[in-house]
Structure formats: C-alpha cells, structure tokens
Design a protein around this motif. Structure first.
Motif, PDB file in Angstrom:
ATOM      1  N   ILE A 131       3.031  10.901   4.833  1.00 52.24           N
ATOM      2  CA  ILE A 131       3.127  10.322   6.180  1.00 52.24           C
ATOM      3  C   ILE A 131       1.964   9.336   6.224  1.00 52.24           C
ATOM      4  N   GLY A 132       1.839   8.508   7.346  1.00 56.87           N
ATOM      5  CA  GLY A 132       0.978   7.460   7.531  1.00 56.87           C
ATOM      6  C   GLY A 132      -0.330   8.310   8.471  1.00 56.87           C
ATOM      7  N   SER A 133      -1.407   7.762   8.369  1.00 57.54           N
ATOM      8  CA  SER A 133      -2.367   8.530   9.252  1.00 57.54           C
ATOM      9  C   SER A 133      -3.296   7.376   9.610  1.00 57.54           C
ATOM     10  N   ARG A 134      -3.662   7.440  10.798  1.00 54.75           N
ATOM     11  CA  ARG A 134      -4.430   6.291  11.349  1.00 54.75           C
ATOM     12  C   ARG A 134      -5.873   6.919  11.546  1.00 54.75           C
ATOM     13  N   ALA A 135      -5.971   8.397  11.166  1.00 55.24           N
ATOM     14  CA  ALA A 135      -7.068   8.994  11.308  1.00 55.24           C
ATOM     15  C   ALA A 135      -7.703   9.000   9.884  1.00 55.24           C
ATOM     16  N   HIS A 136      -7.215   8.698   8.881  1.00 58.11           N
ATOM     17  CA  HIS A 136      -7.775   8.321   7.439  1.00 58.11           C
ATOM     18  C   HIS A 136      -8.759   7.654   7.347  1.00 58.11           C
ATOM     19  N   PRO A 137      -9.826   7.792   6.557  1.00 56.07           N
ATOM     20  CA  PRO A 137     -11.121   6.957   6.409  1.00 56.07           C
ATOM     21  C   PRO A 137     -10.923   5.637   6.161  1.00 56.07           C
ATOM     22  N   GLN A 138      -9.908   5.283   5.405  1.00 56.34           N
ATOM     23  CA  GLN A 138      -9.596   4.152   4.881  1.00 56.34           C
ATOM     24  C   GLN A 138      -8.387   3.241   5.930  1.00 56.34           C
TER      25      GLN A 138
END
Length: 265
Positions: free
Chosen positions: A130-137
């Motif tokens: 899943i895509g994550s907008r909270a991912h550090p990158q």
C-alpha cells in the motif's frame, strides 16, 4: 502506443493485474485520470486491465467509461447502486479475476510512478502493498486545513488500534494478491470512507502482512471528504468495525474450544 503486433500479443495473454477505480460524479476528473492510468499500465511488460465502478453517479461518469477508446489496456464499467466508496471498491474487487489486483482514486492523487515497485513486490511474494503518505521517504504536497489535518491525525491513531503497524490506511493506492483481496472483499461490510481499515484489518487477521511504500502525493481539488460532514460518521464506522471484528473473533474462538462431554455423571 504499442505497435499492433505487440498489442495483439499483449491482449492474447491472461491479464496479470486489474485495477479498480471507484467513481461517483467524476466526469471532470475521470478522463484525465484514466489517460494517466492507462498510459502507465501500457508500459508494464504484462497484460493489465481497468475496472471503473460507477457509484450511482448523476453526471456523465458512466458514459465516459462506456465510450472510452479501447487500447492495449481494456477499460470496462460496472455499476454499484449502493452508495459509498467502500461499496464501490468491494463491487469492483469482486469482479476481478487476475492474480494481482489494486485500487486507486479517480483523481490519481498518488503519482503512478509507484505502480512498478508495487507490482514488483507482489511478484516477489508480498501479499499486500500500500502507498503511505506517512512513510519517511514520501513526498506529500498537502494543502489541507489545520482542522482536516487534526482530524486525519486522530483517525490514524484510531485506525492503528485496528491495524497495528500501518501508518497510513487511507491513501487511495493499494495492491493485493488477487485471491486474498476477493476473499476479504466478500466479507467487507463498511460502505463508507473507513472501508480501507476494515479491509486491511481482515487481511491482517487472516495472517497477511502489509508492506507500506513511499509515494508522491499531491492534493487534487474536488475531494468529497468534509471534516464537518463526515467526521462523526467515520468515527461511528471505526467503532462498528471494531465491534464487528471483535464479535467475529470471539465467535471463532468459541467454535475452536472443545465441547464438554455430555451424559456423564
């Protein structure tokens, strides 16, 4: 555009990936979104297809899909009369047959450059990507109000209770093993915005792991979510999901317990 011979070879092979696009009154954003999506999928080295789910639209959404020019990536329409994004995604997933499936929003707010790494991870054996907008990158362009940002923070905190370890359940960019997605979609009961939480929670309860990848995400005008109108209903949805999953878990545990012998003094 692929040469005709390559297009024929591509369409003669079984579809490996199907992507569901839920759409409610999306006549303005859908054409551009479909152009982007089909162009990206046509570059993949295996057959793909798109399913657009018309969720009781009153504009030209369905007509746009019906008259969409067919190319190397087939686009088909299904109708979902039950209102709600969750109902539309469930209907779309249950129509898929491919080994891998996914869904994304009609506005394509998540940059489609994430499609290749998501597919690569599925092919390597991951069950859920899943895509994550909270991912550090992650690269996120956010023009939301402070009220909406606060609401999103609260929602994520509650969602983590149901799906521990997942930092962003609501990014509209999710890919699954096809069999798992169809099995869990058949059990999905949440029709509204919080359906992602129930879908992921059911997958995790079934033993699947969720891999989050960074995405490039930009805010696209026209979102149907309103903190004032939807916050209470989403909170109630999360409570219902928690109660439903807890009840199902308790019922499953009772069925596993050995029965006491009957008829002995």
């Amino acid at each position: 555009m692929l040469p005709s011979r390559q297009r024929d070879e591509r369409t003669s092979r079984p579809t490996l990936l199907e992507i569901v696009v839920p759409a409610h009154n999306e006549e303005r954003r859908l054409p551009g979104g479909l152009l982007q999506l089909c162009a990206k999928l046509a570059c993949l080295p295996f057959p793909t297809a798109v399913i657009v789910v018309d969720n009781s639209s009153t504009d030209r959404t369905a007509e746009i899909v019906r008259t969409w020019p067919q190319g190397p990536v087939p686009v088909r329409l299904i109708e979902c009369p039950t209102p709600g994004k969750g109902a539309a995604v469930r209907a779309g997933l249950l129509e898929t047959t491919a080994p891998f499936v996914g869904f994304c929003d009609a506005d394509m707010a998540t940059d489609l450059c994430a499609v290749e790494p998501a597919c690569g991870l599925l092919l390597s054996g991951e069950s859920i990507v899943i895509g994550s907008r909270a991912h550090p990158q992650a690269d996120v362009e956010n023009r939301h109000s402070k009220v909406r940002e606060l609401g999103a923070f609260g929602f994520r905190a509650l969602a983590r209770v149901l799906v521990p370890g997942v930092s962003d359940t609501q990014c509209g960019f999710k890919f699954f093993d096809g069999g798992l997605a169809r099995e869990m979609a058949a059990r999905l009961r949440t029709d509204g915005f919080a359906f992602d939480v129930e879908l992921l929670a059911r997958c995790v309860a079934a033993g699947a792991s969720v891999l989050e990848i960074p995405v490039t995400w930009h805010d696209v005008p026209g979102s149907r979510f309103s903190p004032a109108r939807h916050s209470l209903s989403i909170l109630l949805e999360l409570v219902r999901i928690w109660l439903r999953l807890r009840a199902e878990s308790s019922g499953a545990l009772k069925l596993k317990q050995p029965l006491d012998p009957v008829g002995y003094p």
